[in-house]
Enzyme design. Structure first.
Site, PDB file in Angstrom:
ATOM      1  N   ASP A  89       5.048  15.794  26.417  1.00 19.90           N
ATOM      2  CA  ASP A  89       6.478  16.014  26.543  1.00 19.90           C
ATOM      3  C   ASP A  89       7.000  16.568  25.303  1.00 19.90           C
ATOM      4  OD1 ASP A  89       9.050  15.300  28.814  1.00 19.90           O
ATOM      5  OD2 ASP A  89       9.547  15.350  26.778  1.00 19.90           O
ATOM      6  N   HIS A 133      11.238  29.873  47.525  1.00 22.07           N
ATOM      7  CA  HIS A 133      11.796  28.199  47.226  1.00 22.07           C
ATOM      8  C   HIS A 133      13.247  28.144  47.661  1.00 22.07           C
ATOM      9  CE1 HIS A 133      11.837  24.051  46.765  1.00 22.07           C
ATOM     10  NE2 HIS A 133      11.829  23.959  45.382  1.00 22.07           N
TER      11      HIS A 133
HETATM   12  N1  LIG Z   1       9.205  23.277  42.643  1.00 19.04           N
HETATM   13  C1  LIG Z   1       9.913  22.309  43.284  1.00 19.04           C
HETATM   14  O1  LIG Z   1       9.865  22.362  44.658  1.00 19.04           O
HETATM   15  C2  LIG Z   1      10.342  21.175  42.380  1.00 19.04           C
HETATM   16  C3  LIG Z   1      10.958  20.119  42.991  1.00 19.04           C
HETATM   17  C4  LIG Z   1      11.691  19.121  42.065  1.00 19.04           C
HETATM   18  C5  LIG Z   1      11.775  19.489  40.810  1.00 19.04           C
HETATM   19  N2  LIG Z   1      11.285  20.879  40.352  1.00 19.04           N
HETATM   20  C6  LIG Z   1      11.930  21.132  39.021  1.00 19.04           C
HETATM   21  O2  LIG Z   1      10.771  20.487  38.213  1.00 19.04           O
HETATM   22  C7  LIG Z   1      11.658  20.400  36.935  1.00 19.04           C
HETATM   23  C8  LIG Z   1      11.739  18.899  36.188  1.00 19.04           C
HETATM   24  O3  LIG Z   1      12.240  18.200  37.087  1.00 19.04           O
HETATM   25  P1  LIG Z   1      12.448  16.538  36.888  1.00 19.04           P
HETATM   26  O4  LIG Z   1      13.124  15.937  37.911  1.00 19.04           O
HETATM   27  O5  LIG Z   1      11.077  16.011  36.307  1.00 19.04           O
HETATM   28  O6  LIG Z   1      13.182  16.736  35.327  1.00 19.04           O
HETATM   29  P2  LIG Z   1      13.309  15.758  33.973  1.00 19.04           P
HETATM   30  O7  LIG Z   1      14.683  16.116  33.300  1.00 19.04           O
HETATM   31  O8  LIG Z   1      13.446  14.234  34.621  1.00 19.04           O
HETATM   32  O9  LIG Z   1      12.175  16.136  33.154  1.00 19.04           O
HETATM   33  C9  LIG Z   1      11.930  17.239  32.620  1.00 19.04           C
HETATM   34  C10 LIG Z   1      11.161  16.887  31.491  1.00 19.04           C
HETATM   35  O10 LIG Z   1      10.744  18.020  30.761  1.00 19.04           O
HETATM   36  C11 LIG Z   1      10.824  17.683  29.323  1.00 19.04           C
HETATM   37  N3  LIG Z   1      10.803  18.926  28.427  1.00 19.04           N
HETATM   38  C12 LIG Z   1      11.791  19.828  28.273  1.00 19.04           C
HETATM   39  N4  LIG Z   1      11.505  20.905  27.520  1.00 19.04           N
HETATM   40  C13 LIG Z   1      10.188  20.791  27.248  1.00 19.04           C
HETATM   41  C14 LIG Z   1       9.239  21.543  26.268  1.00 19.04           C
HETATM   42  N5  LIG Z   1       9.708  22.419  25.682  1.00 19.04           N
HETATM   43  N6  LIG Z   1       8.089  20.858  26.386  1.00 19.04           N
HETATM   44  C15 LIG Z   1       7.636  19.885  26.784  1.00 19.04           C
HETATM   45  N7  LIG Z   1       8.390  19.029  27.831  1.00 19.04           N
HETATM   46  C16 LIG Z   1       9.888  19.440  27.693  1.00 19.04           C
HETATM   47  C17 LIG Z   1      12.078  17.023  29.159  1.00 19.04           C
HETATM   48  O11 LIG Z   1      12.112  16.413  28.062  1.00 19.04           O
HETATM   49  C18 LIG Z   1      11.808  15.939  30.194  1.00 19.04           C
HETATM   50  O12 LIG Z   1      11.205  14.757  30.098  1.00 19.04           O
HETATM   51  C19 LIG Z   1      12.889  21.155  36.986  1.00 19.04           C
HETATM   52  O13 LIG Z   1      13.017  22.253  36.625  1.00 19.04           O
HETATM   53  C20 LIG Z   1      13.315  20.733  38.418  1.00 19.04           C
HETATM   54  O14 LIG Z   1      14.033  21.793  39.019  1.00 19.04           O
HETATM   55  C21 LIG Z   1      11.008  21.724  41.274  1.00 19.04           C
END
Ligand SMILES: NC(=O)c1ccc[n+]([C@@H]2O[C@H](COP(=O)([O-])OP(=O)(O)OC[C@H]3O[C@@H](n4cnc5c(N)ncnc54)[C@H](O)[C@@H]3O)[C@@H](O)[C@H]2O)c1
Length: 312
Positions: free
Chosen positions: A37, A179
């Site tokens: 992260d 999606h």
């Molecule tokens: N495809 C799907 O069906 C689906 C389902 C659920 C969530 N999502 C997506 O997944 C993503 C994550 O969701 P989440 O609930 O875990 O969010 P979250 O906010 O809990 O976690 C995201 C993490 O990414 C980290 N991050 C941000 N920029 C970064 C970088 N440059 N390098 C490394 N880490 C970085 C943040 O610090 C954070 O810890 C979101 O975009 C969400 O919309 C997609």
């Protein structure tokens, strides 16, 4: 991380989806996991916590939290969850520019350290982020997959089984397309014990189940208020990881770059894919009715529109 003969999976983003995915992979003993992260301490803390659960859960997979891409070197799979999650009232498209920058940066670093890896993109807006990951990695299409269809299909299965009072295990769902709002569920191939749901529900009930599925993500966001779904997304990502690492050749709906399949070229859309050791083994193509093909075309067009909005 100590050397082991196990596979290695890097999970980028130690937030809700990333950490839960890391937990599932490690606790299944499927692979060693590197959780990375941008926030200092977060992946290290969660990594240590997960490692300390191992003696109780009973597995020997190593878990390492880090901010350094050198630790990810030689990964077999890289799961990309880094980015901003959707907030209430925020559409997936609002996230486009911000998450495109994040995905471009993390994928180029991860791909440089693991040039033979398979990418599984989770960050939203999913289909557009797959385009960003493909370009940033330079990988062939077989090794860039988007996770969305398994989740959409799991939601559809949950609602079908709940309505009938039967096991989710005997409930299958077939979902195509982008999606979210432009998802294309195929009720005639969605079955309970092999029986199409079109024979089990009225057309109105089918439409209501489809509608709830298409809005499944928003339903959870509205309840949570401070984040989006992660248990089912992590379980769905795990299913793809497992099919690849164990070369199971599961037929799972994934976003892949189409090259003529379903009459579509040059765009990532969700289709059934045979998933094995090399990533996408092939697209599992079926004949669509005129109505389904039209809905699929609208879904592909919506992804294309978003891709055109991507910052250069
Ligand atoms: N495809 C799907 O069906 C689906 C389902 C659920 C969530 N999502 C997506 O997944 C993503 C994550 O969701 P989440 O609930 O875990 O969010 P979250 O906010 O809990 O976690 C995201 C993490 O990414 C980290 N991050 C941000 N920029 C970064 C970088 N440059 N390098 C490394 N880490 C970085 C943040 O610090 C954070 O810890 C979101 O975009 C969400 O919309 C997609």
């Amino acid at each position: 991380m100590p050397r082991s003969a196990r596979n290695k999976v890097t999970v980028i983003g130690a937030g809700n989806v990333g950490a839960t995915t890391a937990q599932r992979i490690a606790e299944a003993g499927l692979a060693d996991v590197v959780l990375i992260d941008i926030v200092e301490g977060l992946p290290q803390g969660k990594g240590l916590d997960l490692a300390e659960a191992a003696p109780v859960v009973g597995h020997d997979a190593h878990v390492l939290g880090t901010n350094d891409y050198a630790d990810t070197a030689g990964s077999d799979i890289v799961v990309v969850t880094s980015g901003l999650a959707r907030q209430p009232g925020m559409s997936r498209d609002d996230l486009l520019a911000k998450n495109a920058g994040i995905v471009r940066s993390v994928v180029s670093q991860a791909a440089a350290h693991s040039p033979d890896s398979i990418l599984i993109v989770v960050t939203n807006p999913l289909d557009a982020m797959c385009h960003v990951a493909l370009a940033a990695s330079g990988f062939p299409r077989e090794r860039v997959l988007g996770m969305a269809g398994v989740l959409d299909s799991a939601r559809f299965r949950t609602f079908i089984a709940g309505e009938l009072g039967v096991s989710v295990e005997d409930t299958q769902a077939f979902v195509l397309g982008g999606h979210g709002d432009t998802m294309v569920p195929l009720p005639r191939y969605s079955t309970v014990a092999g029986v199409p749901i079109t024979e089990l529900f009225s057309p109105e009930r089918v439409a209501a189940l489809v509608d709830r599925t298409a809005n499944g993500g928003a339903e959870v966001v509205a309840l949570l208020k401070t984040g989006s779904a992660f248990y089912a997304p992590a379980a769905s990502t795990f299913e793809m990881v497992e099919s690849i690492l164990l070369d199971r050749k599961r037929v799972l709906p994934c976003a892949v770059l189409l090259d003529g399949e379903f009459g579509t070229h040059g765009v990532f859309v969700g289709v059934p894919v045979v998933l094995g050791a090399g990533g996408m083994d092939r697209v599992f193509e079926i004949a669509l009715t005129a109505e389904e093909q039209a809905a699929f075309g609208r879904s592909a067009a919506a992804v294309r529109e978003l891709v055109e909005k991507l910052p250069a």
